[in-house]
Structure formats: C-alpha cells, structure tokens
Write a protein that holds these residues in place. Structure first.
Motif, short mmCIF file in Angstrom:
data_model
loop_
_atom_site.label_atom_id
_atom_site.label_comp_id
_atom_site.label_asym_id
_atom_site.label_seq_id
_atom_site.Cartn_x
_atom_site.Cartn_y
_atom_site.Cartn_z
N SER A 44 0.83 -1.20 0.00
CA SER A 44 0.00 0.00 0.00
C SER A 44 0.87 1.25 0.00
CB SER A 44 -0.91 -0.02 1.23
OG SER A 44 -1.64 1.17 1.32
N THR A 45 1.91 1.25 0.81
CA THR A 45 2.84 2.38 0.86
C THR A 45 3.52 2.57 -0.48
OG1 THR A 45 3.22 2.04 3.22
CG2 THR A 45 4.87 3.32 2.02
N LEU A 46 3.96 1.48 -1.08
CA LEU A 46 4.62 1.55 -2.38
C LEU A 46 3.70 2.15 -3.43
CD1 LEU A 46 6.99 0.85 -4.29
CD2 LEU A 46 5.94 -1.40 -4.58
N MET A 47 2.46 1.71 -3.47
CA MET A 47 1.51 2.23 -4.46
C MET A 47 1.22 3.71 -4.22
SD MET A 47 0.96 -0.01 -6.65
CE MET A 47 2.43 -0.98 -6.47
N VAL A 51 2.00 6.76 -6.86
CA VAL A 51 0.99 7.73 -7.27
C VAL A 51 1.46 9.15 -6.97
CG1 VAL A 51 -1.34 8.58 -6.75
CG2 VAL A 51 -0.96 6.15 -7.13
N GLU A 52 2.06 9.36 -5.81
CA GLU A 52 2.58 10.68 -5.47
C GLU A 52 3.70 11.10 -6.41
OE1 GLU A 52 1.42 13.00 -3.37
OE2 GLU A 52 -0.23 11.60 -3.10
N LEU A 53 4.58 10.15 -6.79
CA LEU A 53 5.64 10.46 -7.74
C LEU A 53 5.05 10.87 -9.08
CD1 LEU A 53 8.60 10.51 -8.67
CD2 LEU A 53 8.39 8.07 -9.17
N ALA A 54 4.04 10.14 -9.53
CA ALA A 54 3.40 10.47 -10.82
C ALA A 54 2.76 11.85 -10.75
CB ALA A 54 2.37 9.41 -11.18
N LYS A 55 2.07 12.15 -9.65
CA LYS A 55 1.44 13.46 -9.50
C LYS A 55 2.47 14.58 -9.52
CE LYS A 55 -2.59 12.14 -6.72
NZ LYS A 55 -3.18 12.30 -5.37
N ALA A 56 3.56 14.39 -8.77
CA ALA A 56 4.60 15.42 -8.71
C ALA A 56 5.24 15.63 -10.08
CB ALA A 56 5.66 15.03 -7.69
N GLU A 57 5.48 14.53 -10.77
CA GLU A 57 6.10 14.64 -12.09
C GLU A 57 5.16 15.32 -13.09
OE1 GLU A 57 8.93 11.81 -14.84
OE2 GLU A 57 7.53 10.85 -13.47
N ILE A 58 3.88 15.01 -13.00
CA ILE A 58 2.90 15.64 -13.90
C ILE A 58 2.82 17.14 -13.60
CG2 ILE A 58 0.42 15.82 -14.36
CD1 ILE A 58 0.33 12.75 -14.14
N ARG A 130 8.20 13.52 -24.02
CA ARG A 130 8.91 12.69 -23.05
C ARG A 130 8.00 11.81 -22.21
NH1 ARG A 130 11.60 12.66 -17.97
NH2 ARG A 130 10.62 14.47 -17.06
N GLY A 131 6.92 12.31 -21.72
CA GLY A 131 6.05 11.51 -20.85
C GLY A 131 6.55 11.48 -19.42
N LEU A 132 6.13 10.46 -18.66
CA LEU A 132 6.47 10.33 -17.24
C LEU A 132 7.64 9.37 -17.07
CD1 LEU A 132 2.84 10.08 -15.84
CD2 LEU A 132 4.26 12.10 -16.12
N ASN A 136 7.70 5.85 -14.88
CA ASN A 136 7.81 4.63 -15.66
C ASN A 136 9.01 3.80 -15.20
OD1 ASN A 136 7.10 2.80 -17.71
ND2 ASN A 136 8.56 3.74 -19.11
N ASP A 137 10.16 4.45 -14.98
CA ASP A 137 11.35 3.73 -14.51
C ASP A 137 11.10 3.11 -13.14
OD1 ASP A 137 12.65 4.48 -16.81
OD2 ASP A 137 13.78 6.11 -15.85
N SER A 138 10.44 3.85 -12.27
CA SER A 138 10.18 3.35 -10.92
C SER A 138 9.22 2.16 -10.94
CB SER A 138 9.59 4.49 -10.07
OG SER A 138 9.29 4.03 -8.79
N VAL A 139 8.18 2.24 -11.76
CA VAL A 139 7.21 1.14 -11.84
C VAL A 139 7.87 -0.11 -12.41
CG1 VAL A 139 5.09 0.39 -12.99
CG2 VAL A 139 5.19 2.61 -11.90
#
Length: 155
Positions: A44-47, A51-58, A130-132, A136-139
C-alpha cells in the motif's frame, strides 16, 4: 511475537531505500497474519508513493509546458500579425503588375505551402514528447510477483 522495527506508511518515515526492516529471527518469530499485514502495508505504501511520484512529475512537467505554451502563444500572435501585414503588402505589390484576384491567390498558395511545412514539422516534434520517465522507470522496478498476470488466473 516481536514488534515491527519500522512503522508503516508515509507518516512514519518509511523510505523504500532504507533496506530490510526486519531480521530473519524477527520474521521467524512473527505470525503469518503479522507478516501478511506487513506485506500489505508495504505494498500500500509503495503504491501511494508511486501515485505521489506520478502526480509530482505531472505537476512539474505541466508547469513547464504551460509556460512554454504561453510564450509560444504570444510569439505566434506576433508572427501572425507580421505575416498578415507582409501578406497584404505582397498582395498590393502584385496587384500593381497583375489582376487583384490572381495576386490574392498567389499569396494564399504561398501560405498553404508554409502551413503544410509547419504541420509536418509539428507532427515530427509531437512524437518526441517525453512523458512520465521517472514514474515509468520506478514502476519497472516493482517485482514481477506483484504485477497481475491475468493469463495465469483460473476461476
């Protein structure tokens, strides 16, 4: 039964690079229910972190794109005005040597060619968005065991 040496969740200071939170003897002394709870909490923490990484990157990429879009918009309007007045001047110049309708058609054809070239270049540049990349690397580093495999699921 031993107590976990590290709390769960983002509030407790958990960091994925902190290393293994438990020793082998601590794991041996834990019940299956405690181990499953810890695994579930860690997943749960990892997910949440992904999600927070994706939001910050976006947000970061969105701010850059928004600023660039505004500047391109201003430059585009300025260029439009220049093109408009140069086109009118060329039309008037050609009107002195030929029919006004033919002069307007020549100016329009020149602008159609310019528009086609710009469209072609824009299409090529759009393919290099470029995208995320960080997300993507983290996932990609999430173990395969945690990823769903629908072809292997039977009911």
């Amino acid at each position: 039964m031993s107590m976990p040496t590290q709390g769960s969740g983002l509030d407790s200071g958990y960091h994925p690079d902190a290393g293994a939170p438990h020793t082998a003897t601590e794991v041996k002394g834990s019940s299956l229910g405690d181990l499953m709870r810890q695994v579930t909490t860690d997943l749960s923490t990892l997910m949440r972190q992904e999600v927070e990484l994706a939001k910050a990157e976006i947000r970061q990429e969105g701010k850059k794109a928004g600023k660039a879009a505004g500047l391109f918009g201003g430059a585009g309007f300025g260029g439009y005005m220049v093109a408009l007045f140069v086109s009118i001047a060329v039309w008037q110049f050609l009107d002195n040597v030929m029919d006004s309708g033919l002069a307007a058609l020549i100016v329009a054809v020149v602008w159609a060619v310019v528009a086609a070239v710009l469209y072609s270049k824009a299409k090529k540049n759009a393919q290099h968005v470029r995208g995320l990349k960080q997300t993507n690397d983290s996932v990609q580093r999430i173990p395969d065991a945690l990823k769903p495999h629908p072809e292997g699921v039977t009911r």
